[in-house]
Design a protein around this motif. Sequence first.
Motif, short mmCIF file in Angstrom:
data_model
loop_
_atom_site.label_atom_id
_atom_site.label_comp_id
_atom_site.label_asym_id
_atom_site.label_seq_id
_atom_site.Cartn_x
_atom_site.Cartn_y
_atom_site.Cartn_z
N PRO A 147 0.82 -1.21 0.00
CA PRO A 147 0.00 0.00 0.00
C PRO A 147 0.85 1.26 0.00
O PRO A 147 2.02 1.25 0.39
N VAL A 155 -6.09 -1.75 -12.34
CA VAL A 155 -5.08 -2.79 -12.52
C VAL A 155 -5.36 -3.44 -13.87
O VAL A 155 -6.42 -4.02 -14.08
N ALA A 191 -8.93 -5.44 -12.21
CA ALA A 191 -9.31 -5.07 -10.84
C ALA A 191 -9.22 -3.56 -10.68
O ALA A 191 -8.60 -2.88 -11.50
N GLU A 192 -9.82 -3.07 -9.63
CA GLU A 192 -9.67 -1.68 -9.21
C GLU A 192 -9.08 -1.69 -7.80
O GLU A 192 -9.34 -2.59 -7.01
N TRP A 193 -8.27 -0.68 -7.50
CA TRP A 193 -7.52 -0.66 -6.24
C TRP A 193 -7.47 0.76 -5.72
O TRP A 193 -7.29 1.72 -6.48
N ASP A 194 -7.62 0.88 -4.39
CA ASP A 194 -7.61 2.22 -3.78
C ASP A 194 -6.21 2.64 -3.33
O ASP A 194 -6.02 3.78 -2.89
N LEU A 199 -2.25 -4.91 -2.17
CA LEU A 199 -2.80 -5.49 -3.39
C LEU A 199 -2.29 -6.92 -3.49
O LEU A 199 -1.08 -7.15 -3.47
N LEU A 215 -0.49 -0.41 -13.42
CA LEU A 215 -1.33 0.35 -12.49
C LEU A 215 -1.44 1.77 -13.02
O LEU A 215 -0.43 2.41 -13.30
#
Length: 230
Positions: A147, A155, A191-194, A199, A215
């Motif tokens: 993170p 992603v 995927a989506e990631w904050d 991850l 990314l």
Amino acid sequence: MRYFLAALSVFGVMHATQVAAQDDPVVVELYTSQGCSSCPPADEMLHDLAKRDDVIALALHVDYWDYIGWKDIFANPAFTARQHAYARAANATSVYTPQMIINGVEQVVGSRPMQVMDALQAQREAGSLFDLQLTRREGAVLIAAEPGQGGDYAVQLVRYIPEETVDIRRGENAGRKLSYANIVTSWEVVAEWDGRSPLAFEAVAEGDSPIVVILQQSTDGPIVGAAVLR
């Protein structure tokens, strides 16, 4: 979306077939076409960039030149749409070939070596927000990152053909036999990631062709991390 979350155990990583080395590679997207007479110099430059360990060079063939007499066998309307999305993000009124987009932020004419090299150097010095770790397993790839800065990140899983030569019989390049490097065959958001939590997931990646994971802020913003398994 073809992905599922998976815990990345020490056992799983130890039994992986291949792990990506990390060195903040710069992503170069070349928007090109077999029907474009100005593109061969940029295609040749991409061959050189593809040999560099610090660059992930990708050729995205667009379809808007197909009408002039030669249908690009690698063209994909999704790549045309991606280029248009970059143009909208940059408030540009049109798209063109050959265009190189470097790390999602630098847009240059792909046949101008000095501009390309300057943009590469600038992005190389800027570095990446995230270091991606990729591990290939049969039919899948494990994707991991620590993170960091929060955001709205896509992603993306990219597959490509390392090289192919085409005998072009019609259009602006009629009579030429041209070689293309790192021809993108698919570009998928998996995927989506904050960015605020670790991850770690496994995505479907069948076959033995190279695997690239990118990314990116949204899908048309700055690229904040990338890795490749060749």
